[in-house]
Motif scaffolding. Structure first.
Motif, PDB file in Angstrom:
ATOM      1  N   GLY A   9      -5.374  10.532   7.251  1.00 45.37           N
ATOM      2  CA  GLY A   9      -3.964  11.459   7.393  1.00 45.37           C
ATOM      3  C   GLY A   9      -2.669  10.761   7.332  1.00 45.37           C
ATOM      4  N   SER A  10      -1.611  11.279   7.902  1.00 43.06           N
ATOM      5  CA  SER A  10      -0.705  11.232   6.910  1.00 43.06           C
ATOM      6  C   SER A  10      -0.071   9.626   7.407  1.00 43.06           C
ATOM      7  CB  SER A  10       0.941  12.356   7.601  1.00 43.06           C
ATOM      8  OG  SER A  10       0.912  11.940   9.156  1.00 43.06           O
ATOM      9  N   GLU A  11      -0.688   8.911   7.944  1.00 46.06           N
ATOM     10  CA  GLU A  11      -0.091   7.329   8.046  1.00 46.06           C
ATOM     11  C   GLU A  11      -0.438   7.182   6.616  1.00 46.06           C
ATOM     12  OE1 GLU A  11      -4.667   7.680   8.498  1.00 46.06           O
ATOM     13  OE2 GLU A  11      -2.810   9.219   9.458  1.00 46.06           O
ATOM     14  N   GLN A  12      -1.397   7.333   5.822  1.00 45.52           N
ATOM     15  CA  GLN A  12      -1.331   6.782   4.452  1.00 45.52           C
ATOM     16  C   GLN A  12      -0.369   7.080   3.685  1.00 45.52           C
ATOM     17  OE1 GLN A  12      -6.265   8.171   3.722  1.00 45.52           O
ATOM     18  NE2 GLN A  12      -6.670   6.800   5.155  1.00 45.52           N
ATOM     19  N   PHE A  13       0.149   7.916   3.705  1.00 38.72           N
ATOM     20  CA  PHE A  13       1.223   8.165   2.918  1.00 38.72           C
ATOM     21  C   PHE A  13       2.573   7.536   3.013  1.00 38.72           C
ATOM     22  CE2 PHE A  13       0.179  11.967   3.377  1.00 38.72           C
ATOM     23  CZ  PHE A  13       1.406  12.628   3.958  1.00 38.72           C
ATOM     24  N   ASN A  14       3.628   6.812   2.537  1.00 38.41           N
ATOM     25  CA  ASN A  14       5.537   6.643   3.416  1.00 38.41           C
ATOM     26  C   ASN A  14       6.122   6.649   1.996  1.00 38.41           C
ATOM     27  OD1 ASN A  14       6.925   4.537   4.246  1.00 38.41           O
ATOM     28  ND2 ASN A  14       6.456   5.630   5.548  1.00 38.41           N
ATOM     29  N   TRP A  15       7.458   7.122   1.795  1.00 43.11           N
ATOM     30  CA  TRP A  15       8.653   7.960   1.803  1.00 43.11           C
ATOM     31  C   TRP A  15       9.005   6.510   1.718  1.00 43.11           C
ATOM     32  CZ3 TRP A  15      10.232  10.865  -2.030  1.00 43.11           C
ATOM     33  CH2 TRP A  15       9.241  12.422  -1.783  1.00 43.11           C
ATOM     34  N   SER A  16       9.882   6.191   0.846  1.00 41.77           N
ATOM     35  CA  SER A  16      10.984   4.471   1.042  1.00 41.77           C
ATOM     36  C   SER A  16      12.546   5.222   1.685  1.00 41.77           C
ATOM     37  CB  SER A  16      11.355   4.037  -0.436  1.00 41.77           C
ATOM     38  OG  SER A  16      12.064   5.373  -1.813  1.00 41.77           O
ATOM     39  N   PRO A  17      12.587   4.525   2.054  1.00 44.14           N
ATOM     40  CA  PRO A  17      13.679   4.651   3.115  1.00 44.14           C
ATOM     41  C   PRO A  17      15.139   5.992   2.310  1.00 44.14           C
ATOM     42  CG  PRO A  17      13.397   2.587   3.913  1.00 44.14           C
ATOM     43  CD  PRO A  17      12.778   2.760   2.162  1.00 44.14           C
ATOM     44  N   ASP A  18      15.030   5.259   0.471  1.00 46.15           N
ATOM     45  CA  ASP A  18      15.995   6.364  -0.358  1.00 46.15           C
ATOM     46  C   ASP A  18      15.535   7.249  -1.010  1.00 46.15           C
ATOM     47  OD1 ASP A  18      14.353   4.594  -2.298  1.00 46.15           O
ATOM     48  OD2 ASP A  18      15.902   3.991  -2.612  1.00 46.15           O
ATOM     49  N   SER A  19      13.899   8.081  -0.545  1.00 44.13           N
ATOM     50  CA  SER A  19      13.467   8.437  -0.615  1.00 44.13           C
ATOM     51  C   SER A  19      12.706   9.053  -2.572  1.00 44.13           C
ATOM     52  CB  SER A  19      14.254  10.407  -0.424  1.00 44.13           C
ATOM     53  OG  SER A  19      14.347   9.858   0.680  1.00 44.13           O
ATOM     54  N   ARG A  20      12.681   7.424  -3.370  1.00 42.82           N
ATOM     55  CA  ARG A  20      13.030   7.502  -4.368  1.00 42.82           C
ATOM     56  C   ARG A  20      11.156   6.936  -4.973  1.00 42.82           C
ATOM     57  NH1 ARG A  20      14.812   3.765  -9.287  1.00 42.82           N
ATOM     58  NH2 ARG A  20      13.369   4.223 -11.042  1.00 42.82           N
ATOM     59  N   TYR A  21      10.421   6.552  -3.763  1.00 40.46           N
ATOM     60  CA  TYR A  21       9.041   6.015  -4.088  1.00 40.46           C
ATOM     61  C   TYR A  21       8.096   7.130  -2.547  1.00 40.46           C
ATOM     62  CZ  TYR A  21      11.343   2.655  -7.321  1.00 40.46           C
ATOM     63  OH  TYR A  21      11.766   1.592  -8.089  1.00 40.46           O
ATOM     64  N   ILE A  22       7.651   7.108  -2.894  1.00 46.75           N
ATOM     65  CA  ILE A  22       6.124   7.229  -2.428  1.00 46.75           C
ATOM     66  C   ILE A  22       5.183   6.079  -2.556  1.00 46.75           C
ATOM     67  CG2 ILE A  22       4.263   9.028  -1.431  1.00 46.75           C
ATOM     68  CD1 ILE A  22       5.545  10.826  -2.592  1.00 46.75           C
ATOM     69  N   VAL A  23       4.663   5.869  -1.278  1.00 46.33           N
ATOM     70  CA  VAL A  23       3.986   3.889  -1.538  1.00 46.33           C
ATOM     71  C   VAL A  23       2.917   5.324  -0.732  1.00 46.33           C
ATOM     72  CG1 VAL A  23       5.018   2.140  -1.559  1.00 46.33           C
ATOM     73  CG2 VAL A  23       4.955   3.259   0.543  1.00 46.33           C
ATOM     74  N   TYR A  24       0.833   5.034  -0.860  1.00 42.57           N
ATOM     75  CA  TYR A  24       0.347   6.452  -0.941  1.00 42.57           C
ATOM     76  C   TYR A  24      -1.599   5.082  -1.445  1.00 42.57           C
ATOM     77  CZ  TYR A  24      -1.284   7.332  -5.367  1.00 42.57           C
ATOM     78  OH  TYR A  24      -1.359   7.202  -7.385  1.00 42.57           O
ATOM     79  N   THR A  25      -2.069   5.212  -0.408  1.00 44.83           N
ATOM     80  CA  THR A  25      -3.781   4.807  -0.070  1.00 44.83           C
ATOM     81  C   THR A  25      -4.841   5.598  -1.196  1.00 44.83           C
ATOM     82  OG1 THR A  25      -3.511   4.403   1.833  1.00 44.83           O
ATOM     83  CG2 THR A  25      -5.578   4.325   1.463  1.00 44.83           C
ATOM     84  N   SER A  26      -5.221   5.372  -1.996  1.00 43.15           N
ATOM     85  CA  SER A  26      -6.394   6.013  -2.513  1.00 43.15           C
ATOM     86  C   SER A  26      -7.062   4.938  -3.440  1.00 43.15           C
ATOM     87  CB  SER A  26      -5.755   6.760  -3.819  1.00 43.15           C
ATOM     88  OG  SER A  26      -6.806   7.635  -4.171  1.00 43.15           O
ATOM     89  N   ARG A  27      -8.385   5.369  -3.453  1.00 42.79           N
ATOM     90  CA  ARG A  27      -9.818   4.959  -3.341  1.00 42.79           C
ATOM     91  C   ARG A  27     -10.384   5.534  -4.811  1.00 42.79           C
ATOM     92  NH1 ARG A  27     -15.276   4.760  -1.483  1.00 42.79           N
ATOM     93  NH2 ARG A  27     -14.789   6.280  -0.264  1.00 42.79           N
ATOM     94  N   LYS A  28      -9.488   4.710  -6.053  1.00 44.76           N
ATOM     95  CA  LYS A  28      -9.542   5.755  -7.500  1.00 44.76           C
ATOM     96  C   LYS A  28     -11.108   6.171  -7.924  1.00 44.76           C
ATOM     97  CE  LYS A  28      -4.567   6.574  -7.990  1.00 44.76           C
ATOM     98  NZ  LYS A  28      -4.155   6.439  -8.499  1.00 44.76           N
ATOM     99  N   LYS A  29     -12.327   5.566  -7.842  1.00 37.15           N
ATOM    100  CA  LYS A  29     -13.459   5.755  -8.324  1.00 37.15           C
ATOM    101  C   LYS A  29     -14.843   7.161  -7.746  1.00 37.15           C
ATOM    102  CE  LYS A  29     -13.260   0.743  -6.186  1.00 37.15           C
ATOM    103  NZ  LYS A  29     -14.004  -0.019  -7.692  1.00 37.15           N
ATOM    104  N   THR A  30     -15.205   7.366  -9.217  1.00 32.11           N
ATOM    105  CA  THR A  30     -16.444   8.565  -8.844  1.00 32.11           C
ATOM    106  C   THR A  30     -17.300   8.012  -8.751  1.00 32.11           C
ATOM    107  OG1 THR A  30     -15.688   8.004 -10.875  1.00 32.11           O
ATOM    108  CG2 THR A  30     -14.070   9.562 -10.177  1.00 32.11           C
ATOM    109  N   GLY A  31     -18.327   8.725  -8.687  1.00 33.08           N
ATOM    110  CA  GLY A  31     -20.162   8.370  -8.399  1.00 33.08           C
ATOM    111  C   GLY A  31     -20.129   7.695  -7.630  1.00 33.08           C
ATOM    112  N   ARG A  32     -21.461   6.770  -8.197  1.00 32.07           N
ATOM    113  CA  ARG A  32     -21.871   5.785  -7.821  1.00 32.07           C
ATOM    114  C   ARG A  32     -20.744   4.496  -7.367  1.00 32.07           C
ATOM    115  NH1 ARG A  32     -26.666   2.610 -10.516  1.00 32.07           N
ATOM    116  NH2 ARG A  32     -24.848   1.249 -11.580  1.00 32.07           N
ATOM    117  N   ASP A  33     -19.925   3.995  -7.761  1.00 35.34           N
ATOM    118  CA  ASP A  33     -18.817   3.099  -7.739  1.00 35.34           C
ATOM    119  C   ASP A  33     -18.508   3.549  -6.474  1.00 35.34           C
ATOM    120  OD1 ASP A  33     -19.809   1.765  -9.801  1.00 35.34           O
ATOM    121  OD2 ASP A  33     -17.662   3.361 -11.706  1.00 35.34           O
ATOM    122  N   TYR A  34     -17.783   5.380  -6.488  1.00 37.48           N
ATOM    123  CA  TYR A  34     -17.512   5.719  -4.987  1.00 37.48           C
ATOM    124  C   TYR A  34     -18.167   4.922  -4.085  1.00 37.48           C
ATOM    125  CZ  TYR A  34     -15.055   8.821  -2.220  1.00 37.48           C
ATOM    126  OH  TYR A  34     -14.047   9.491  -0.824  1.00 37.48           O
TER     127      TYR A  34
END
Length: 510
Positions: A9-34
């Motif tokens: 859910g929304s707990e997997q991304f977050n803004w920096s206090p100055d609103s310049r950056y977003i940190v986020y969670t991702s598993r950037k894999k596809t197919g069998r690797d995923y």
């Protein structure tokens, strides 16, 4: 993919206090690797430049070759000479001053039940620190304190989920005590921490925690959403019970008694088998597997924290991997045998119930209970571990827990020739699959399954039902065409409860 399926859910991304950056969670894999990997990372996106940076992996990181058909436990990926965050990394959060990013981190790839640690990255130096190493259990949820130098977090220890604090030095301190669970969601409001809390006897309400130096939290209840109902319902007493195991250790069990319990009477007893297989039997509240509803129907319930559950150290937690039919099954039997020593427990009217791995437990115990139980109920359980390997959508799960694909050299389907699993010391789960012991089944069984369950396909429940029928054993099958691994629709939940207790009453209240 952010949030990550299926629970993010929304707990997997977050803004920096100055609103310049977003940190986020991702598993950037596809197919069998995923399908075989749990390696998700924390990324930082710069809105000014459009550049994305992986905060978990070194810039020169190259993933080692992975054998997709066996556990990663002993593969190179989990034995690198530097910390590359190869397991689950989720739920990033900037510190209030913007100097740090913290997130939940598992150490090993392919192991979804690894201990979750709190990782802190110093954005200036690039140094990573794990600040909950002194807590030998997993972190469920966390939030930064206002000083940007400390945290509040929740985690299970000895069957209770409590609030703790830690700082950048890793100095962990418990802040709450009691027979209840605090939820994973934490929010700082001024000087107070806002949390949810529930127990076996009460659903969630919202609480405020305030802190004084070197003292436990001061707790104030903010909501009473179910007060009307709670004042009109009598709950059964819940007791902690420590049981000796067959290998000379102790397991913590919760025992829930009927609301109008009379120790001079004899009651039927239910053994509750937990799923996961590494989910805690804490002070949980459930709208389906509700221990108080079972007790209200005049059953004593014993719910053991058997081998493989968190909150009792890593050795206890990990003893179940690759050993589904081993000590954890003995722990179940130790629990039910122990409560049957009480004069009010009717050892001639015992039932065994469970879902997911708890459903596997039911199917396995059906062939190994030595006539202890008079009926079984399995919901979404694994009946055939070999079949399960080929059917599930999460291939990392059977790889780690079952060791390898069933076709791997050295794996036998013969239960009388139980081979060792790959590099380990435990009995191969393929050789002790419940379906291999149907010839020993002798007890009525109810099988429940959802046809949208892709974790454990409904063919498992249908196969178990067919096996019982062909053996001439009384059996029923409840299939939900519109439910997955859980029963989520209210009307279906009502049908579930009616079917559940109708079956128990038929065999345990004659």
């Amino acid at each position: 993919e952010c949030p990550m399926l299926p629970f993010g859910g929304s707990e997997q991304f977050n803004w920096s206090p100055d609103s310049r950056y977003i940190v986020y969670t991702s598993r950037k894999k596809t197919g069998r690797d995923y399908a075989i990997s749990t390696d998700s990372d924390i990324y930082r996106y710069d809105t000014a430049t459009g550049q994305t940076e992986n905060l978990c992996k070194p810039a020169d990181y190259k993933e080692p070759e992975i054998d997709p058909s066996r556990s990663m436990e002993h593969q190179t990926i989990n034995h690198l000479d530097r910390d590359c965050n190869v397991g689950y990394d989720t739920n990033p959060a900037y510190s209030p001053d913007g100097k740090y990013v913290a997130w939940l981190s598992m150490a090993r790839n392919g192991y979804e039940s690894d201990r979750t640690r709190l990782c802190v990255l110093d954005l200036k130096t690039g140094a990573k620190t794990y600040v909950t190493e002194a807590f030998q259990s997993g972190v469920d949820g966390f939030c930064w304190a206002a000083d940007s130098r400390s945290f509040y977090f929740t985690g299970v220890w000895q069957a209770r989920s409590m609030v703790h604090s830690t700082n950048l030095k890793g100095e962990v301190r418990p802040l709450t005590t009691g027979d209840f669970d605090y939820g994973a969601g934490l929010a700082l409001c001024g000087k107070n921490l806002i949390v949810t809390r529930h127990s076996i006897s009460a659903p969630d309400d919202i609480y405020s925690l305030s802190f004084k130096k070197k003292k436990n939290a001061e707790v104030r209840q903010l909501t009473r959403e179910n007060q009307y109902f709670q004042e009109r319902l009598k709950m059964g007493e819940v007791k902690e019970r420590w049981v000796a195991t067959t290998d000379g250790k102790k397991e913590l069990c919760w025992v829930v008694y009927p609301p109008h319990f009379d120790p001079s009477k004899k009651y039927p007893v239910l053994l509750f088998c937990e799923g996961g297989p590494q989910s805690p039997v804490s002070q949980f509240w459930s709208y389906r597997w509700n221990l108080q509803i079972m007790a209200a129907n005049d059953y004593i319930v014993i719910a053991p924290n058997r081998r493989g559950l968190p909150g009792f150290g890593m050795e206890w937690l990990e003893e179940i991997s690759g050993d589904y039919s081993g000590q954890c099954m003995q722990d179940y039997l130790s629990a039910i045998d122990d409560i049957c020593k009480e004069p009010y427990a009717d050892k001639d009217r015992l039932g065994c119930v469970g879902a997911s791995f708890g459903g596997y437990s039911v199917y396995y115990l059906a062939g190994h209970h030595d006539k202890r139980f008079k009926c079984f109920i399995s919901h979404d359980g694994i009946f055939n571990t070999q079949q399960q390997y080929y059917e599930t959508e999460e291939m990392w799960f059977p790889n780690w827990d079952l060791g390898a694909g069933p076709w791997r050299k050295g794996i036998s389907a013969d239960p009388d020739n139980a081979e060792k699993v790959n590099d380990g010391q435990k009995v191969n789960p393929f050789t002790t699959s419940p379906h291999l012991y149907v010839d020993r089944w002798d007890t009525p069984i109810l099988c429940i399954h959802g046809e949208k369950d892709y974790r454990i396909l409904s063919s498992q429940g249908q196969s178990a039902f067919s096996a019982a029928v062909m053996r001439g054993i009384p059996a029923e099958l409840l299939l939900y065409p519109d439910e997955n691994h859980w029963v989520l629709k209210p009307q279906n939940g009502i049908l579930w409860q009616r079917t559940f207790f109708r079956w128990l009453d038929r065999w345990l209240k004659k």
